[in-house]
Design a protein around this motif. Structure first.
Motif, PDB file in Angstrom:
ATOM      1  N   GLN A  56       0.810  -1.219   0.000  1.00 18.43           N
ATOM      2  CA  GLN A  56       0.000   0.000   0.000  1.00 18.43           C
ATOM      3  C   GLN A  56       0.844   1.271   0.000  1.00 18.43           C
ATOM      4  N   ASN A  57       2.153   1.116  -0.209  1.00 18.35           N
ATOM      5  CA  ASN A  57       3.076   2.250  -0.274  1.00 18.35           C
ATOM      6  C   ASN A  57       3.035   3.085   1.009  1.00 18.35           C
ATOM      7  N   CYS A  58       2.951   2.392   2.144  1.00 21.28           N
ATOM      8  CA  CYS A  58       2.986   3.055   3.449  1.00 21.28           C
ATOM      9  C   CYS A  58       4.345   2.788   4.090  1.00 21.28           C
ATOM     10  N   ASN A  59       5.100   3.829   4.335  1.00 21.47           N
ATOM     11  CA  ASN A  59       6.424   3.620   4.931  1.00 21.47           C
ATOM     12  C   ASN A  59       6.476   4.007   6.412  1.00 21.47           C
ATOM     13  N   LEU A  60       5.292   4.171   7.020  1.00 26.82           N
ATOM     14  CA  LEU A  60       5.198   4.356   8.471  1.00 26.82           C
ATOM     15  C   LEU A  60       4.087   3.463   9.005  1.00 26.82           C
ATOM     16  N   ILE A  61       4.457   2.551   9.903  1.00 31.37           N
ATOM     17  CA  ILE A  61       3.477   1.696  10.572  1.00 31.37           C
ATOM     18  C   ILE A  61       3.275   2.222  11.983  1.00 31.37           C
ATOM     19  N   VAL A  62       2.039   2.549  12.310  1.00 32.19           N
ATOM     20  CA  VAL A  62       1.683   2.956  13.670  1.00 32.19           C
ATOM     21  C   VAL A  62       1.040   1.744  14.331  1.00 32.19           C
ATOM     22  N   SER A  63       1.715   1.201  15.323  1.00 33.21           N
ATOM     23  CA  SER A  63       1.302  -0.035  15.961  1.00 33.21           C
ATOM     24  C   SER A  63       0.990   0.198  17.434  1.00 33.21           C
ATOM     25  N   PHE A  64      -0.037  -0.481  17.924  1.00 32.68           N
ATOM     26  CA  PHE A  64      -0.336  -0.384  19.354  1.00 32.68           C
ATOM     27  C   PHE A  64       0.725  -1.146  20.151  1.00 32.68           C
ATOM     28  N   HIS A  65       0.894  -2.424  19.877  1.00 30.63           N
ATOM     29  CA  HIS A  65       1.893  -3.220  20.597  1.00 30.63           C
ATOM     30  C   HIS A  65       3.290  -2.989  20.011  1.00 30.63           C
ATOM     31  N   PRO A  66       4.315  -2.919  20.858  1.00 31.36           N
ATOM     32  CA  PRO A  66       5.691  -2.773  20.354  1.00 31.36           C
ATOM     33  C   PRO A  66       6.233  -4.107  19.856  1.00 31.36           C
ATOM     34  N   ILE A  67       6.774  -4.118  18.646  1.00 32.77           N
ATOM     35  CA  ILE A  67       7.366  -5.346  18.117  1.00 32.77           C
ATOM     36  C   ILE A  67       8.670  -5.656  18.838  1.00 32.77           C
ATOM     37  N   ILE A  68       9.391  -4.630  19.282  1.00 31.89           N
ATOM     38  CA  ILE A  68      10.605  -4.829  20.082  1.00 31.89           C
ATOM     39  C   ILE A  68      10.243  -4.488  21.520  1.00 31.89           C
ATOM     40  N   PHE A  69      10.262  -5.506  22.371  1.00 31.83           N
ATOM     41  CA  PHE A  69       9.848  -5.271  23.751  1.00 31.83           C
ATOM     42  C   PHE A  69      10.997  -5.479  24.734  1.00 31.83           C
ATOM     43  N   ALA A  88      11.390  -4.506   7.700  1.00 34.05           N
ATOM     44  CA  ALA A  88      11.068  -3.085   7.779  1.00 34.05           C
ATOM     45  C   ALA A  88      12.269  -2.228   7.375  1.00 34.05           C
ATOM     46  N   ILE A  89      13.443  -2.577   7.880  1.00 35.38           N
ATOM     47  CA  ILE A  89      14.649  -1.812   7.546  1.00 35.38           C
ATOM     48  C   ILE A  89      14.967  -1.924   6.059  1.00 35.38           C
ATOM     49  N   GLN A  90      14.865  -3.137   5.521  1.00 36.37           N
ATOM     50  CA  GLN A  90      15.166  -3.345   4.097  1.00 36.37           C
ATOM     51  C   GLN A  90      14.254  -2.524   3.190  1.00 36.37           C
ATOM     52  N   ASN A  91      13.035  -2.272   3.657  1.00 33.54           N
ATOM     53  CA  ASN A  91      12.063  -1.541   2.836  1.00 33.54           C
ATOM     54  C   ASN A  91      11.841  -0.106   3.319  1.00 33.54           C
ATOM     55  N   HIS A  92      12.750   0.363   4.166  1.00 31.19           N
ATOM     56  CA  HIS A  92      12.714   1.757   4.654  1.00 31.19           C
ATOM     57  C   HIS A  92      11.368   2.103   5.286  1.00 31.19           C
ATOM     58  N   ILE A  93      10.868   1.181   6.112  1.00 24.70           N
ATOM     59  CA  ILE A  93       9.587   1.381   6.786  1.00 24.70           C
ATOM     60  C   ILE A  93       9.848   1.653   8.267  1.00 24.70           C
ATOM     61  N   ALA A  94       9.299   2.755   8.756  1.00 25.60           N
ATOM     62  CA  ALA A  94       9.429   3.117  10.172  1.00 25.60           C
ATOM     63  C   ALA A  94       8.296   2.467  10.962  1.00 25.60           C
ATOM     64  N   ILE A  95       8.581   2.094  12.200  1.00 26.32           N
ATOM     65  CA  ILE A  95       7.579   1.479  13.077  1.00 26.32           C
ATOM     66  C   ILE A  95       7.507   2.278  14.374  1.00 26.32           C
ATOM     67  N   TYR A  96       6.301   2.725  14.697  1.00 30.94           N
ATOM     68  CA  TYR A  96       6.075   3.534  15.905  1.00 30.94           C
ATOM     69  C   TYR A  96       5.039   2.839  16.773  1.00 30.94           C
ATOM     70  N   SER A  97       5.341   2.703  18.066  1.00 35.07           N
ATOM     71  CA  SER A  97       4.439   2.007  18.994  1.00 35.07           C
ATOM     72  C   SER A  97       3.936   2.949  20.082  1.00 35.07           C
ATOM     73  N   MET A  98       2.664   2.748  20.508  1.00 30.11           N
ATOM     74  CA  MET A  98       2.060   3.620  21.513  1.00 30.11           C
ATOM     75  C   MET A  98       1.768   2.887  22.824  1.00 30.11           C
ATOM     76  N   HIS A  99       1.271   1.707  22.779  1.00 26.54           N
ATOM     77  CA  HIS A  99       1.008   0.789  23.882  1.00 26.54           C
ATOM     78  C   HIS A  99       0.484   1.480  25.137  1.00 26.54           C
ATOM     79  N   THR A 100       1.206   1.379  26.280  1.00 25.01           N
ATOM     80  CA  THR A 100       0.623   1.862  27.534  1.00 25.01           C
ATOM     81  C   THR A 100       0.492   3.375  27.608  1.00 25.01           C
ATOM     82  N   ALA A 101       1.144   4.105  26.706  1.00 24.26           N
ATOM     83  CA  ALA A 101       0.891   5.552  26.637  1.00 24.26           C
ATOM     84  C   ALA A 101      -0.565   5.788  26.246  1.00 24.26           C
ATOM     85  N   LEU A 102      -1.063   4.964  25.335  1.00 25.38           N
ATOM     86  CA  LEU A 102      -2.461   5.074  24.906  1.00 25.38           C
ATOM     87  C   LEU A 102      -3.404   4.433  25.917  1.00 25.38           C
TER      88      LEU A 102
END
Length: 364
Positions: A56-69, A88-102
């Motif tokens: 879908q040509n999205c290079n930012l993933i906003v995720s609730f759970h953190p993939i790196i914990f 994600a790194i190979q495809n220049h995709i950023a990953i942002y997690s919110m989890h307990t902040a949300l």
């Protein structure tokens, strides 16, 4: 927009400073100065989600759970976490997690559960501690208003539904500058007396950096006299879980069936029914067994959460019903909340709701 601008908008909803100490939130993968082509919102960042972002040509993933914990010591692709990060790194995709902040904000995970279940007037179940601080400083009378306004602009002085809150008292300050000083008022080597205002103002801990920056930028003195204290007071708008009430009492079985339908639960594990109507409802998305005591103390008729262990069901002790509807099920609507929020904030931007199924639990 760049990644940092998008995450800044997300932090207006859920400041990262509100996350629990054990958590890992924020930008986990990627460059925060990368230009964003599209945003994909998901509950979990798995390999199929990264592939969906690529498609879908999205290079930012906003995720609730953190993939790196718990941290990574290797990147060899042997675990699902490593494979996600590598892809994600190979495809220049950023990953942002919110989890307990949300989890910890009024308009977050638990508010969405309340909305889906028609729970009215929800309030925080367990207010987070040490979230309110107080600044005391001393400023010349003629500079007091400018300093107060700067501190208000930085986020200080908000109490519940009120803003620009402070307390001031006039007095006389004294100081003597040595030969290395550059005093705003007075002379080197002489004790100077100045009519000053003592300014007291509270602020939420997550805006401390902005408040202190405003203090030093707008205070006229070379050396600023100030104190910052952490208060015992609780902020009723920050914390875990929520409790509210139904418009009309319901029979226990009828309400549980409603919960099952609305939350798309495959089954509900629950403690013994009390044969009493359900009116007051407590909720906590995700693993919420730690809040059983708080739910009981709040007078809840039922506590809806997930990941309750066998012996923890005994803690209901006939005073309320504990209902475990599943971890994924309690948090599934969070991504809809985030899509709606981002769409309102940046309406002319490509924001996608992930269609990938990420619930790892299957049912016969």
């Amino acid at each position: 927009m760049i990644v940092k601008e998008v995450t800044g908008i997300l932090e207006e909803l859920a400041p990262l400073g509100l996350a629990e100490d054990f958590d890992n939130v924020g930008l986990l993968v990627g460059d925060d100065h990368q230009k964003v082509t599209g945003i994909l919102v998901t509950l979990d960042t798995l390999e199929n989600v990264v592939e969906e972002a690529i498609a879908q040509n999205c290079n930012l993933i906003v995720s609730f759970h953190p993939i790196i914990f718990n941290g990574l010591k290797k990147l060899t692709g042997k675990t699902y976490v490593e494979r996600v990060v590598i892809k994600a790194i190979q495809n220049h995709i950023a990953i942002y997690s919110m989890h307990t902040a949300l989890d910890n904000v009024m308009q977050g995970v638990n508010a969405e559960i309340c909305r889906v279940l028609d729970i009215m007037e929800p309030k925080i179940l367990i207010p987070q501690k040490n979230t309110i601080k107080k600044l005391t400083t001393y400023v010349p009378l003629e500079a007091a208003d400018d300093l107060k306004n700067a501190l208000f602009e930085a986020g200080a002085g908000t109490i519940g539904n009120y803003s620009n809150c402070s307390f001031s008292a006039e007095g006389t300050g004294s100081y003597k500058a040595n030969e290395n000083a550059h005093p705003t008022k007075g002379r080197i080597g002489q004790t100077h007396f100045e009519k000053e205002m003592q300014l007291n103002i509270t602020f939420k801990s997550h805006v401390e950096k902005k408040v202190m920056s405003a203090l030093f930028k707008h205070h006229p003195y070379e050396e600023v006299a100030y104190e910052v204290l952490t208060l015992e007071n609780t902020d009723q708008d920050i914390g875990m879980g929520m409790i509210g009430h139904l418009e009309k009492p319901m029979k226990e079985v009828d309400f549980l069936l409603k919960v099952k339908e609305r939350m798309h639960a495959h089954g509900i594990r629950h403690s013994a029914l009390r044969e009493k109507p359900i009116e007051k409802v407590a909720v906590l998305g995700g693993s919420g067994a730690f809040a059983i005591k708080a739910a009981k103390a709040s007078g809840a008729d039922i506590f809806i959460t997930a990941d309750v262990k066998y012996h923890q069901f005994f803690e209901a002790e006939g005073t309320m019903v504990i209902a475990d509807i599943g971890h994924y099920e309690t948090e599934q609507f969070t991504k809809n909340l985030l899509v709606d929020y981002l769409t309102k904030k940046i309406p002319n931007f490509a924001i996608r709701l992930s269609g990938s199924k990420t619930n790892p639990i299957k049912y016969l």
